[in-house]
Design a protein around this motif. Structure first.
Motif, PDB file in Angstrom:
ATOM      1  N   TYR A   1      27.375  42.112  11.391  1.00 16.94           N
ATOM      2  CA  TYR A   1      26.334  42.149  12.420  1.00 16.94           C
ATOM      3  C   TYR A   1      25.819  40.749  12.737  1.00 16.94           C
ATOM      4  O   TYR A   1      25.531  40.424  13.902  1.00 16.94           O
ATOM      5  CB  TYR A   1      25.185  43.047  11.975  1.00 16.94           C
ATOM      6  N   LEU A   2      25.705  39.911  11.733  1.00 14.63           N
ATOM      7  CA  LEU A   2      25.269  38.534  11.971  1.00 14.63           C
ATOM      8  C   LEU A   2      26.294  37.764  12.795  1.00 14.63           C
ATOM      9  O   LEU A   2      25.939  37.000  13.698  1.00 14.63           O
ATOM     10  CB  LEU A   2      25.027  37.832  10.634  1.00 14.63           C
ATOM     11  N   LYS A   3      27.564  37.971  12.501  1.00 15.20           N
ATOM     12  CA  LYS A   3      28.607  37.320  13.290  1.00 15.20           C
ATOM     13  C   LYS A   3      28.588  37.827  14.733  1.00 15.20           C
ATOM     14  O   LYS A   3      28.832  37.065  15.678  1.00 15.20           O
ATOM     15  CB  LYS A   3      29.974  37.567  12.646  1.00 15.20           C
ATOM     16  N   PHE A   4      28.312  39.123  14.893  1.00 18.29           N
ATOM     17  CA  PHE A   4      28.212  39.691  16.242  1.00 18.29           C
ATOM     18  C   PHE A   4      27.091  39.013  17.027  1.00 18.29           C
ATOM     19  O   PHE A   4      27.261  38.657  18.198  1.00 18.29           O
ATOM     20  CB  PHE A   4      27.962  41.193  16.141  1.00 18.29           C
ATOM     21  N   LEU A   5      25.942  38.815  16.378  1.00 19.92           N
ATOM     22  CA  LEU A   5      24.819  38.134  17.044  1.00 19.92           C
ATOM     23  C   LEU A   5      25.185  36.698  17.396  1.00 19.92           C
ATOM     24  O   LEU A   5      24.769  36.182  18.439  1.00 19.92           O
ATOM     25  CB  LEU A   5      23.581  38.178  16.151  1.00 19.92           C
ATOM     26  N   ASP A   6      25.974  36.056  16.536  1.00 18.17           N
ATOM     27  CA  ASP A   6      26.413  34.700  16.846  1.00 18.17           C
ATOM     28  C   ASP A   6      27.279  34.675  18.096  1.00 18.17           C
ATOM     29  O   ASP A   6      27.175  33.757  18.927  1.00 18.17           O
ATOM     30  CB  ASP A   6      27.202  34.122  15.661  1.00 18.17           C
ATOM     31  N   LYS A   7      28.159  35.683  18.255  1.00 23.36           N
ATOM     32  CA  LYS A   7      29.046  35.723  19.419  1.00 23.36           C
ATOM     33  C   LYS A   7      28.277  36.039  20.704  1.00 23.36           C
ATOM     34  O   LYS A   7      28.626  35.536  21.772  1.00 23.36           O
ATOM     35  CB  LYS A   7      30.159  36.748  19.197  1.00 23.36           C
ATOM     36  N   VAL A   8      27.250  36.869  20.589  1.00 25.24           N
ATOM     37  CA  VAL A   8      26.406  37.136  21.765  1.00 25.24           C
ATOM     38  C   VAL A   8      25.684  35.853  22.174  1.00 25.24           C
ATOM     39  O   VAL A   8      25.483  35.572  23.363  1.00 25.24           O
ATOM     40  CB  VAL A   8      25.396  38.258  21.465  1.00 25.24           C
ATOM     41  N   ASN A   9      25.274  35.067  21.161  1.00 21.38           N
ATOM     42  CA  ASN A   9      24.715  33.727  21.382  1.00 21.38           C
ATOM     43  C   ASN A   9      23.505  33.753  22.321  1.00 21.38           C
ATOM     44  O   ASN A   9      23.453  33.043  23.319  1.00 21.38           O
ATOM     45  CB  ASN A   9      25.802  32.795  21.945  1.00 21.38           C
ATOM     46  N   SER A  10      22.551  34.617  21.971  1.00 23.18           N
ATOM     47  CA  SER A  10      21.324  34.715  22.760  1.00 23.18           C
ATOM     48  C   SER A  10      20.133  34.487  21.841  1.00 23.18           C
ATOM     49  O   SER A  10      19.890  35.288  20.929  1.00 23.18           O
ATOM     50  CB  SER A  10      21.227  36.092  23.423  1.00 23.18           C
ATOM     51  N   GLN A  11      19.398  33.419  22.075  1.00 23.52           N
ATOM     52  CA  GLN A  11      18.212  33.149  21.270  1.00 23.52           C
ATOM     53  C   GLN A  11      17.167  34.241  21.455  1.00 23.52           C
ATOM     54  O   GLN A  11      16.448  34.602  20.515  1.00 23.52           O
ATOM     55  CB  GLN A  11      17.624  31.782  21.650  1.00 23.52           C
ATOM     56  N   GLN A  12      17.097  34.785  22.671  1.00 29.15           N
ATOM     57  CA  GLN A  12      16.114  35.827  22.951  1.00 29.15           C
ATOM     58  C   GLN A  12      16.428  37.095  22.144  1.00 29.15           C
ATOM     59  O   GLN A  12      15.529  37.717  21.575  1.00 29.15           O
ATOM     60  CB  GLN A  12      16.098  36.142  24.449  1.00 29.15           C
ATOM     61  N   LEU A  13      17.712  37.462  22.107  1.00 33.22           N
ATOM     62  CA  LEU A  13      18.092  38.650  21.343  1.00 33.22           C
ATOM     63  C   LEU A  13      17.839  38.431  19.856  1.00 33.22           C
ATOM     64  O   LEU A  13      17.323  39.328  19.167  1.00 33.22           O
ATOM     65  CB  LEU A  13      19.568  38.986  21.574  1.00 33.22           C
ATOM     66  N   TYR A  14      18.178  37.243  19.346  1.00 37.50           N
ATOM     67  CA  TYR A  14      17.962  36.963  17.923  1.00 37.50           C
ATOM     68  C   TYR A  14      16.473  37.028  17.588  1.00 37.50           C
ATOM     69  O   TYR A  14      16.076  37.561  16.544  1.00 37.50           O
ATOM     70  CB  TYR A  14      18.520  35.588  17.569  1.00 37.50           C
ATOM     71  N   LYS A  15      15.661  36.529  18.486  1.00 38.49           N
ATOM     72  CA  LYS A  15      14.205  36.579  18.288  1.00 38.49           C
ATOM     73  C   LYS A  15      13.729  38.018  18.207  1.00 38.49           C
ATOM     74  O   LYS A  15      12.888  38.375  17.358  1.00 38.49           O
ATOM     75  CB  LYS A  15      13.518  35.844  19.436  1.00 38.49           C
ATOM     76  N   GLU A  16      14.254  38.884  19.089  1.00 34.00           N
ATOM     77  CA  GLU A  16      13.862  40.300  19.075  1.00 34.00           C
ATOM     78  C   GLU A  16      14.334  40.991  17.791  1.00 34.00           C
ATOM     79  O   GLU A  16      13.634  41.851  17.242  1.00 34.00           O
ATOM     80  CB  GLU A  16      14.444  41.017  20.297  1.00 34.00           C
ATOM     81  N   ILE A  17      15.535  40.652  17.306  1.00 32.50           N
ATOM     82  CA  ILE A  17      16.053  41.235  16.069  1.00 32.50           C
ATOM     83  C   ILE A  17      15.157  40.862  14.893  1.00 32.50           C
ATOM     84  O   ILE A  17      14.806  41.716  14.058  1.00 32.50           O
ATOM     85  CB  ILE A  17      17.499  40.761  15.813  1.00 32.50           C
ATOM     86  N   VAL A  18      14.782  39.574  14.805  1.00 33.32           N
ATOM     87  CA  VAL A  18      13.914  39.131  13.710  1.00 33.32           C
ATOM     88  C   VAL A  18      12.568  39.826  13.790  1.00 33.32           C
ATOM     89  O   VAL A  18      12.026  40.291  12.770  1.00 33.32           O
ATOM     90  CB  VAL A  18      13.743  37.595  13.745  1.00 33.32           C
ATOM     91  N   GLN A  19      12.031  39.941  14.994  1.00 32.69           N
ATOM     92  CA  GLN A  19      10.726  40.588  15.153  1.00 32.69           C
ATOM     93  C   GLN A  19      10.789  42.063  14.773  1.00 32.69           C
ATOM     94  O   GLN A  19       9.889  42.586  14.099  1.00 32.69           O
ATOM     95  CB  GLN A  19      10.241  40.437  16.600  1.00 32.69           C
ATOM     96  N   ALA A  20      11.854  42.746  15.188  1.00 31.29           N
ATOM     97  CA  ALA A  20      12.012  44.154  14.810  1.00 31.29           C
ATOM     98  C   ALA A  20      12.152  44.304  13.304  1.00 31.29           C
ATOM     99  O   ALA A  20      11.684  45.284  12.716  1.00 31.29           O
ATOM    100  CB  ALA A  20      13.222  44.751  15.521  1.00 31.29           C
ATOM    101  N   SER A  21      12.791  43.321  12.659  1.00 29.03           N
ATOM    102  CA  SER A  21      12.925  43.362  11.198  1.00 29.03           C
ATOM    103  C   SER A  21      11.572  43.236  10.532  1.00 29.03           C
ATOM    104  O   SER A  21      11.254  43.971   9.581  1.00 29.03           O
ATOM    105  CB  SER A  21      13.856  42.228  10.729  1.00 29.03           C
ATOM    106  N   TYR A  22      10.751  42.303  10.994  1.00 30.27           N
ATOM    107  CA  TYR A  22       9.390  42.172  10.468  1.00 30.27           C
ATOM    108  C   TYR A  22       8.616  43.480  10.624  1.00 30.27           C
ATOM    109  O   TYR A  22       7.991  43.981   9.681  1.00 30.27           O
ATOM    110  CB  TYR A  22       8.637  41.070  11.209  1.00 30.27           C
ATOM    111  N   GLU A  23       8.664  44.023  11.824  1.00 25.92           N
ATOM    112  CA  GLU A  23       7.849  45.203  12.126  1.00 25.92           C
ATOM    113  C   GLU A  23       8.243  46.393  11.269  1.00 25.92           C
ATOM    114  O   GLU A  23       7.379  47.104  10.745  1.00 25.92           O
ATOM    115  CB  GLU A  23       7.982  45.547  13.614  1.00 25.92           C
ATOM    116  N   ASN A  24       9.518  46.617  11.122  1.00 22.35           N
ATOM    117  CA  ASN A  24       9.951  47.781  10.344  1.00 22.35           C
ATOM    118  C   ASN A  24       9.742  47.581   8.846  1.00 22.35           C
ATOM    119  O   ASN A  24       9.487  48.547   8.123  1.00 22.35           O
ATOM    120  CB  ASN A  24      11.411  48.099  10.663  1.00 22.35           C
ATOM    121  N   CYS A  25       9.853  46.347   8.371  1.00 25.94           N
ATOM    122  CA  CYS A  25       9.489  46.077   6.968  1.00 25.94           C
ATOM    123  C   CYS A  25       8.018  46.403   6.750  1.00 25.94           C
ATOM    124  O   CYS A  25       7.647  47.031   5.743  1.00 25.94           O
ATOM    125  CB  CYS A  25       9.765  44.614   6.621  1.00 25.94           C
ATOM    126  N   LYS A  26       7.172  45.985   7.692  1.00 25.74           N
ATOM    127  CA  LYS A  26       5.735  46.227   7.541  1.00 25.74           C
ATOM    128  C   LYS A  26       5.398  47.707   7.641  1.00 25.74           C
ATOM    129  O   LYS A  26       4.464  48.183   6.987  1.00 25.74           O
ATOM    130  CB  LYS A  26       4.959  45.421   8.592  1.00 25.74           C
TER     131      LYS A  26
END
Length: 1060
Positions: free
Chosen positions: A604-629
């Protein structure tokens, strides 16, 4: 049926009768000759020719002969095809005045003289005519075709002249049905009388088949050539039938049975059902429906020809569908489904076939319409009383239509006073859902119903309840991704409210502790889903979901992405999903993929690298924070192991997308130090410590966060303080130890200056910490290390994520963690002194047992298939390391062999993906062969002694016994495992070559010798170069006369082997 008559013999016989004729009774002679006319056209023409020729040649009694010929001609003129017979018989015959006078002399023949003189003068007397076939020839008759080679100009002249004075019916009657033997000729004749009227056609049919019973003809339409290509052909066919058959059309001929020519039958029926009633009607069906109340005018119009009231028609259509013509029948039923669905459904309820395919499809299409229509309640009741099984089938499909339909079903059956009967008649899974909804409506006392069902169905009912509850909540979690994370499924909401009550109601009735524990797990899982769902629904601003077709494409991409196609899938993703939907995708990824699929994190991380979108990566990190919380703040996190497992997974992912990528883990989102302290005060360390450990795992691969990073070290210090607390639960200590101590061991092993002293100090530390005593603490410690090393290996392999694909693409995984773990186990066992060998074997048994349990646990996981390579690597490492120790004794070897033999025995029933389709554990066979071989080789290298010699002999005897006792499949796997060791020239290869030759030489079973040969040759036949050991073994086997290879029976019976 006419007898077979040979024309030449007939001619000779008639000539003989005429020659022998004297003044005897000429009537008798004429009658005897006329009897030949019953034997077909060819014989009749032959008889006439003979009479004319004999009469022309003269006779001593010419007058009496004329009387005979006159009587014969009179009989011919009475036949319907007399013109055909006379035209052919008079061919090449000179018509003299005497011949005409002979006709005039008999009143019965003289009236035809003028017409035949005109007919004969219209064609050339030199034309050579052939004989005509009987119009419906039998296998016994072999008659020539008179008209086929007749000069068409002559025939046209005759027909044109005749047409002036006669109708087509008269002509056919005069010419006889012989003209039907040639289709083109018959067509030419009929074309002279176009246009043909219905009456003319009908008369032609009657004339060419006199005495035919036309209903019987229709019953025999089932032949290969019958086909009604279009409605025009059907209308013409029915026009003809109505004129020749005055009785009603015999419906039983097309509706009472399935034809051999099923395509022809369907071609008739598909036009018959659409024909207007004046053309075709099913009103005479032997089985038909009565009229239905409240029938709409459109439905009455659709039933004008009574087709869809005919149960005979419906029955034969259902049978045709189950005979391979379902597509054609479905197409035919589109009209009644659209115009008279209630009549069609009611008719289908009367039909019973082997599979009931069409009946079930009809009820699935029509019943939902009936449920929505308030005027059809009585119809539903009638249907239930008529065919309960069919209604149940419709209900099984109706449950997928949404909450309104299910609640409507409950209301309808309650109003009809059959709700209880319906719930008890449908399958258990549907009955449970209906019972839940009925209890919510107040229509059912569910506790009483549960008690009754548990008494009747025992544990089967309980298991069905669990399946239903899981299904409800799985569907609930799935729906939030297609509805902007707002649930609108009323039924799902009702079921969510009811399941807790249902679960609590079930508990008092469960006597099995195992089932009770499973019930608790399901209850927890239900609440887990509720945690995510509730958090998603509490959002002030709902996330915008893309259109359903875009969602489906996203699901397809993520279901099929792999290491091989990750670049193309990343590009495809960027082209399909707009940036406005990135928050939706991020929530989907984290909640549905990341939370349960830790083995695919690197992919999945390699897939995000190939998409190469900072905006998408930012949303993924934010969703990870939210669901952990969300999970950190859940009230169930302390009591629910499932939620804690999800939290650990999300912690590992969060560490990878932040720390592992040298990105900041924002304290404003999750502050690990504060989280640990708060957890200590609230008694939540059981959840927070494993989460923290998983987050910190990524520090090892991070350039920025590796110790002694000033952010990392304080957290590790805090964990150290907690570890030293006296009352800390043992499992939490294990979490901490696995995170500092394994990391430390990895650093020792990877350090260039690695030495025995540092390894010994680390093992001593473990020993002093009480982790190597062989108790529960030891078991938990090695369980954590096993799980960690296996997970690391699997995640590094980036297996294909297409869970539904039949094959998996697997890249070479990293076995670093496996190898380091095996080295730790070896170092621990090597630490014990020789006099502590019993402790050593006991600890080895503990460690191997932990590994076996881990394998069995992974094998039982229904979400992902067992991936055996890490375990196989671990076993091989342990076997190689343990067999290479210095100063190893026979007793120790025996203890090691016992430990691994017990382990392999416990795993004997497992099937790995590499050995699918066999009942044998292939990795176990390979490991056993390798271990025994390594032990034997080591013993052979040492000084010769009686004990070592015996041990070597024991290994040989084991191989021999297995080759004799195993069946063909098991023996093949054993021999293949041995052949796989035939590599480069060394002691290892020579030993296994000797084993293979030994088994061939020592066996007294030809099948063993044959399989040894087969295993070797199948490797030799592939494209080279071939391993040295394989070539050496085959050469020795085939060239050394000691083995008698060429004298074997299977060699002589398969000479191709020698060529190989």
């Amino acid at each position: 049926m006419a007898m077979l008559m040979i024309p030449s013999k007939v001619s000779s016989h008639v000539r003989f009768l005429l020659m022998e004729f004297n003044d005897s009774d000429y009537h008798s002679l004429a009658q005897e000759i006329c009897e030949f006319f019953d034997h077909g056209v060819e014989t009749s023409i032959c008889v006439l020719k003979t009479c004319f020729t004999f009469w022309k040649g003269g006779h001593t009694n010419t007058l009496q002969l004329e009387n005979v010929v006159s009587l014969v001609l009179k009989r011919v003129l009475e036949m319907p095809n007399f013109a055909t017979l006379l035209s052919c018989a008079l061919q090449d015959f000179e018509v003299t005045p005497e011949f005409v006078t002979a006709f005039h002399s008999d009143a019965s023949t003289s009236e035809h003289v003028d017409s035949f003189m005109h007919l004969l003068s219209s064609h050339h007397s030199t034309d050579k005519l052939q004989f005509v076939h009987n119009p419906f020839p039998s296998v016994e008759l072999h008659e020539a075709d008179v008209f086929r080679s007749m000069d068409l100009n002559s025939l046209d002249a005759i027909l044109t002249e005749t047409a002036k004075e006669t109708s087509v019916g008269d002509l056919i009657e005069e010419l006889g049905y012989g003209i039907t033997s040639d289709a083109s000729l018959c067509k030419d004749i009929l074309s002279l009388f176009l246009p043909l009227t219905e009456a003319a056609i009908s008369r032609i049919l009657v004339l060419v088949a006199p005495g035919t019973t036309w209903p019987r003809v229709i019953e025999n339409l089932d032949h290969e050539g019958f086909d009604i290509p279009n409605m025009e052909a059907f209308l013409f066919f029915m026009m003809v039938v109505r004129n020749i058959c005055k009785d009603p059309f015999p419906l039983h001929a097309v509706c009472s049975f399935v034809w051999k020519n099923m395509e022809g039958q369907l071609s008739f029926l598909k036009h018959a059902v659409l024909a207007p009633p004046e053309i075709f009607t099913f009103v005479h069906s032997t089985r038909k429906l009565l009229s239905i109340d409240n029938m709409h005018i459109d439905e009455q119009t659709a039933l004008s020809n009574h087709a869809w009231r005919s149960l005979d028609l419906l029955d034969v259509l259902c049978q045709l569908a189950e005979s391979g013509h379902a597509v054609s029948v479905r197409s035919l039923l589109q009209y009644p489904l659209a115009h008279c669905p209630r009549t069609l459904l009611l008719g289908m309820a009367h039909i019973e076939t082997a599979c009931n395919i069409i009946q079930r499809e009809v009820v699935s299409d029509v019943l939902p319409l009936m449920i929505k229509n308030t005027q059809d309640i009585g119809f539903v009741l009638n249907l239930w009383q008529l065919n309960r099984e069919l209604v149940i089938w419709g209900l099984l499909d109706a449950q997928n239509l949404g909450p309104d339909s299910m609640l409507r079903i409950i209301d309808i059956f309650h109003e009809l006073k059959i709700l209880s009967s319906v719930i008890n008649s449908v399958p258990l899974s549907l009955g449970i859902k209906l019972a839940i909804l009925a209890s919510q409506r107040g229509f059912l006392e569910i506790e009483s119903w549960l008690s009754k069902c548990l008494f009747l169905y025992k544990d089967v009912f309980f298991e069905e309840c669990l399946k239903v509850i899981k299904d409800i909540h799985f569907q609930k979690s799935k729906d939030i991704f297609s509805k902007q994370f707002r649930s609108a499924d009323l039924m799902s909401d009702l079921c969510l409210d009811a399941t807790s009550f249902l679960l609590n109601a079930l508990k008092p009735h469960i006597t099995s502790r195992q089932l009770f524990e499973e019930l608790e797990k399901v209850h927890e899982a239900v609440l887990n889903i509720g945690t995510f769902v509730a958090a998603a629904e509490r959002k002030e601003n709902p996330i915008e979901a893309p259109p359903s077709e875009v969602q489906d494409k996203m699901y397809f991409i993520m279901n099929n992405v792999s290491a091989a196609n990750v670049e193309s899938k990343g590009k495809e993703f960027s082209e399909i999903l707009s940036i406005q939907y990135y928050p939706w995708f991020a929530q989907y990824m984290v909640m549905k993929r990341v939370s349960t699929e830790q083995q695919f994190y690197d992919l999945y991380l390699k897939f995000l690298d190939k998409v190469n979108s900072q905006q998408l990566y930012k949303e993924i990190v934010q969703a990870s924070y939210e669901n952990c919380k969300v999970l950190l703040g859940s009230a169930l996190i302390k009591s629910d192991s499932e939620e804690r497992s999800l939290l650990k997974n999300l912690g590992s992912w969060l560490g990878k997308v932040t720390i592992g990528r040298n990105r900041v883990l924002r304290a404003c989102e999750i502050d690990l130090k504060s989280l640990i302290i708060d957890a200590y005060e609230k008694g939540l360390l059981i959840a927070i410590l494993p989460f923290t450990a998983k987050v910190l795992e990524s520090c090892q691969s991070s350039i920025a966060y590796q110790p002694p990073n000033p952010w990392t070290m304080p957290i590790l210090g805090l964990l150290s303080e907690i570890y030293s607390m006296p009352n800390l639960k043992m499992n939490l200590k294990f979490e901490i130890e696995a995170t500092m101590l394994f990391a430390e061991w990895c650093q020792i092993c990877s350090h260039p200056g690695e030495n025995d002293a540092s390894r010994t100090r680390h093992v001593l530390h473990l020993y002093q910490s009480g982790l190597l005593k062989g108790d529960d603490k030891t078991e938990s410690f090695f369980r954590i290390l096993t799980e960690y090393s296996i997970a690391h290996c699997i995640s590094s392999g980036e297996m294909n994520s297409g869970a539904l694909q039949s094959t998996q693409e697997v890249q070479e995984p990293s076995f670093v963690a496996i190898d380091i773990y095996a080295k730790l186990v070896f170092s621990i066992l090597n630490y014990f002194r020789e006099q502590e060998s019993s402790c050593k074997s006991f600890l080895l048994s503990k460690i191997v047992t932990v590994i076996v349990r881990s394998i069995l646990k992974d094998a039982d996981d229904e979400k992902t298939p067992l991936y055996p390579r890490p375990y196989f690597r671990l076993f091989i490492n342990l076997l190689l390391d343990l067999s290479s120790r210095d100063h190893i004794t026979d007793s120790e070897n025996y203890q090691v062999l016992i430990v691994f033999a017990n382990a392999f025995h416990a795993l004997r029933f497992l099937k790995s993906p590499r050995s699918a389709g066999t009942r044998y554990n292939v990795p176990l066979v390979n490991a056993l062969v390798l271990y025994v071989g390594l032990q034997a080789i080591q013993q052979l290298q040492a000084d010769v002694s009686e004990s070592r010699s015996n041990a070597h002999t024991a290994g040989m005897q084991m191989f021999k016994a297995l080759s004799c006792e195993l069946d063909a499949e098991g023996r093949y796997l054993l021999l293949s495992a041995i052949a796989n060791q035939l590599g480069y020239p060394n002691r290892h290869t020579r030993y296994f070559s000797y084993i293979m030759l030994y088994l061939f030489f020592e066996s007294d079973q030809e099948i063993v010798k044959e399989q040894v040969t087969g295993v070797l040759l199948e490797r030799l036949t592939v494209k080279g170069p071939h391993p040295w050991g394989l070539v050496f073994t085959v050469t020795e086997l085939t060239k050394n006369p000691r083995y008698g290879f060429r004298e074997q029976g299977f060699i002589r019976s398969a000479p191709g082997i020698e060529e190989v």
